[in-house]
Design a protein around this motif. Sequence first.
Motif, mmCIF file in Angstrom:
data_model
loop_
_atom_site.group_PDB
_atom_site.id
_atom_site.type_symbol
_atom_site.label_atom_id
_atom_site.label_comp_id
_atom_site.label_asym_id
_atom_site.label_seq_id
_atom_site.Cartn_x
_atom_site.Cartn_y
_atom_site.Cartn_z
ATOM 1 N N GLY A 189 65.810 -13.050 111.771
ATOM 2 C CA GLY A 189 66.137 -14.455 111.481
ATOM 3 C C GLY A 189 66.767 -14.692 110.118
ATOM 4 O O GLY A 189 67.011 -15.830 109.746
ATOM 5 N N VAL A 190 66.999 -13.610 109.373
ATOM 6 C CA VAL A 190 67.532 -13.767 108.022
ATOM 7 C C VAL A 190 69.070 -13.763 108.068
ATOM 8 O O VAL A 190 69.656 -12.866 108.671
ATOM 9 C CB VAL A 190 67.040 -12.608 107.119
ATOM 10 N N PRO A 191 69.724 -14.761 107.461
ATOM 11 C CA PRO A 191 71.185 -14.803 107.518
ATOM 12 C C PRO A 191 71.835 -13.597 106.835
ATOM 13 O O PRO A 191 71.257 -12.986 105.931
ATOM 14 C CB PRO A 191 71.556 -16.098 106.791
ATOM 15 N N GLN A 192 73.041 -13.294 107.272
ATOM 16 C CA GLN A 192 73.724 -12.074 106.850
ATOM 17 C C GLN A 192 73.828 -11.917 105.332
ATOM 18 O O GLN A 192 73.514 -10.864 104.782
ATOM 19 C CB GLN A 192 75.123 -12.032 107.473
ATOM 20 N N GLU A 193 74.266 -12.979 104.644
ATOM 21 C CA GLU A 193 74.451 -12.871 103.191
ATOM 22 C C GLU A 193 73.136 -12.571 102.484
ATOM 23 O O GLU A 193 73.083 -11.782 101.547
ATOM 24 C CB GLU A 193 75.088 -14.145 102.620
ATOM 25 N N ARG A 234 66.212 -16.912 115.233
ATOM 26 C CA ARG A 234 65.608 -18.201 114.853
ATOM 27 C C ARG A 234 65.332 -19.055 116.075
ATOM 28 O O ARG A 234 64.478 -19.915 116.051
ATOM 29 C CB ARG A 234 66.549 -18.947 113.918
ATOM 30 N N GLN A 235 66.082 -18.794 117.158
ATOM 31 C CA GLN A 235 65.813 -19.548 118.384
ATOM 32 C C GLN A 235 64.738 -18.878 119.229
ATOM 33 O O GLN A 235 64.424 -19.357 120.316
ATOM 34 C CB GLN A 235 67.113 -19.714 119.176
ATOM 35 N N LEU A 257 60.139 -15.412 107.975
ATOM 36 C CA LEU A 257 59.335 -16.538 108.459
ATOM 37 C C LEU A 257 59.882 -17.861 107.934
ATOM 38 O O LEU A 257 60.035 -18.833 108.678
ATOM 39 C CB LEU A 257 57.886 -16.330 107.995
ATOM 40 N N ASN A 258 60.204 -17.884 106.661
ATOM 41 C CA ASN A 258 60.692 -19.137 106.072
ATOM 42 C C ASN A 258 62.097 -19.489 106.555
ATOM 43 O O ASN A 258 62.413 -20.672 106.705
ATOM 44 C CB ASN A 258 60.626 -19.069 104.548
ATOM 45 N N GLU A 259 62.922 -18.491 106.806
ATOM 46 C CA GLU A 259 64.251 -18.774 107.361
ATOM 47 C C GLU A 259 64.114 -19.395 108.752
ATOM 48 O O GLU A 259 64.834 -20.332 109.093
ATOM 49 C CB GLU A 259 65.093 -17.490 107.428
ATOM 50 N N LYS A 314 62.744 -22.932 108.320
ATOM 51 C CA LYS A 314 63.799 -23.797 107.799
ATOM 52 C C LYS A 314 64.719 -24.243 108.943
ATOM 53 O O LYS A 314 65.077 -25.413 109.054
ATOM 54 C CB LYS A 314 64.612 -23.019 106.748
ATOM 55 N N TYR A 315 65.061 -23.295 109.782
ATOM 56 C CA TYR A 315 65.955 -23.559 110.919
ATOM 57 C C TYR A 315 65.339 -24.595 111.853
ATOM 58 O O TYR A 315 66.028 -25.458 112.387
ATOM 59 C CB TYR A 315 66.207 -22.255 111.662
ATOM 60 N N LYS A 316 64.037 -24.506 112.005
ATOM 61 C CA LYS A 316 63.347 -25.430 112.903
ATOM 62 C C LYS A 316 63.004 -26.756 112.214
ATOM 63 O O LYS A 316 62.381 -27.628 112.811
ATOM 64 C CB LYS A 316 62.048 -24.798 113.406
ATOM 65 N N GLY A 317 63.368 -26.865 110.939
ATOM 66 C CA GLY A 317 63.064 -28.081 110.190
ATOM 67 C C GLY A 317 61.609 -28.158 109.757
ATOM 68 O O GLY A 317 61.081 -29.239 109.506
ATOM 69 N N GLU A 318 60.959 -27.000 109.674
ATOM 70 C CA GLU A 318 59.552 -26.989 109.224
ATOM 71 C C GLU A 318 59.487 -26.605 107.747
ATOM 72 O O GLU A 318 60.371 -25.925 107.233
ATOM 73 C CB GLU A 318 58.757 -25.966 110.058
ATOM 74 N N ALA A 319 58.415 -27.022 107.099
ATOM 75 C CA ALA A 319 58.247 -26.701 105.682
ATOM 76 C C ALA A 319 57.929 -25.215 105.515
ATOM 77 O O ALA A 319 57.351 -24.599 106.409
ATOM 78 C CB ALA A 319 57.119 -27.533 105.085
#
Lengths: 442, 254
Positions: free
Chosen positions: A394-398, B77-78, B103-105, B108-113
């Motif tokens: 889930g971590v973006p590429q950059e 993330r989905q 986890l935080n990414e 964040k994607y889901k709009g959660e803190a």
Amino acid sequence: MTGKEFYIENFNTFQMKLNGQSESFLNEIRKEAMDRLSELEFPTNRNEEWKYTDVSPILKHNFIPAVNTTIPEFTKEEIKKFLFHNFDYHLLVFVNGFFSSELSIISQLPKGVVVGSLKKISKEDPELISRYVNKISKIENAFNALNTAYILDGLVVIVPDGIAVEKPIQVLYLNTSENELVLSLPRNLIIAGKNSQVSVIANYSGFGDKLYFNNITTEIFVDEYAVVDLCKVQSENENSYHIEKVQAQQKKNSLFNHYNVTFGGAIVRNDINSLLDGENTETHYYGLYMANGKQHVDNHTFIDHAKPNCMSNELYKGILDDNSRGVFNGKIIVRQDAQKTNAYQQNKTILLSKSATIDTKPQLEIFADDVKCSHGATVGHLDEISEFYIRSRGVPQELAKSMLIRAFANDVIETIKIEPLKEQINHMIFDHLHRVEIENEK
Amino acid sequence: MLSIKDLHANVEGKEILKGINLEIKAGEVHAIMGPNGSGKSTLANVLTGNKSYEVTGGGVLFDGKNLLELDTETRARQGMFLAFQYPVEIPGISNATFLKTALNEIRKYKGEAELTPKQFLEKIKEKAKILGLDETLISRYVNVGFSGGEKKRNEIFQMLMLEPKFVLLDETDSGLDIDALRIVSDGVNVYKNGKNAFLVITHYQRLLNYIQPDFVHVLYKGRIIKSGGKELALELEEKGYDWIKTEEVETENA
């Protein structure tokens, strides 16, 4: 009038300014060095030691030695953002190589410890300074001669036998050109007496984006059983030129750790030399260089194993992007007497772009027969499988790339003992990467 | 949840997947079995968006959205998760940093803190306990110096931490001894509920004794040539793959 002639001409202006001190011992050193400068030529690529580093862009400009310029003034507020923080330290600030007592904060030091400005201390106690200055480092090229010919101010740290300076000494060298192109020429001296300890953070920073040239000499003497840490973090502005020669001399059972982190500068050259002049010494060199744009970073290290039973360990890592160029030359001499030497050296570089390059060269000369020496050099790219693995979580590429770069730098950075300093350097790594991204978007 | 239609994919110019069709609903566990080189890992890599694998035809819907146009991180993330066949070692990044960032990414994607350090730590403790993991693992570098079994266990640990909707297990059983296999399977079984789904890729039937599949598919030369219930796995274990291959040849010739 260019290059050498210009500096010789400026020397006369400097000499006239000195009134009253032209007979000092420092001036003898200056005159001798000026004679050497007249004999020497600035190095070209024909010189083996400068094969990969072209200094001609530096020589195209006439930089005025800072002593012949007006030193700009800064407030405490203005310098704050350049400092490493969140830990206790003594602070010395040099602006264009000249000590600022207003900006410096030197609190209570153990008895006998001398910390301050070469200009001031050489006046107050010439006998003390003359014992060490210009005794450890020899003039090897025109840049060294130029620094020595203008020897006037810089850092002095003298720790007597048996004393440990607990707080690290943070030295901010802030450099800037205002109305003219400035040449800063700091001359540093770190003397650790027998069984003493001291830690210095040399923080080279640039103000503004105008071109300047910083040409430094640092002499270090580590007496028996002493421990010296010198952590250099260089973030000069991106147009500047930065050349430093470090010469250390170690006596028996001493330990010297040198950390060398490079972020800034258009052309950067470091010569880091140690003479292991006693048995059972230990020397660690840790280097990290990050370059982008057209930056050129050259690290030459030289460890001279002159006595038996010594250990040296060297780890230099580079992260090169865009059209930047890196040079690493790691020289180790094991002299005939230096039996039971252990000497290790590694240089690893990651190239982030197709046009970044590195020239890496180990140079081992071994004259003793009972030694353990090893060296290795690797050049590679970021590992795509690791990047995919991180992204698959889930971590973006950059960010995945930044994490891998941070990870690559980690075994150098984790050796830094001051935790907040380590964290701030980690942030600088991220910022530096981020800067690249922003520039690419333009 | 996941709908694969006539999926074709190439690796280095060679066609590996030659028209895969598969429907997976929430709450289901599917197993894909097949001999080496049948395209099992290719399917896993295509579904997670590995750029080395080129999709040449067909489509995949994930929760009704076109999965193939999303990049790897967006798929994750989905709710897509791949337990790697060969988990990657990353010296210099601790499991804590790795998991916290991921986890935080996702949050964040889901709009959660973002999780507070305390919440994060509690979550680690809770999930580590399920797998009987030593919590000190969290400060070690990702998979560095881990045994094969520890690496696989770490994959399941990541799954428990990230709480994905769809889990691909790519040969998670390979190189596991019986105890490790049991622990890994327990982790999966604890996590399994009516809202998530699993696609278990395996060479051997052994894993399916612990993770009970609802459906078993046989992948051979880039196609699913047979589907059935869990009894199909047992049949394969007993008879090997040859009888299906013969069947396939007969069908092709017919």
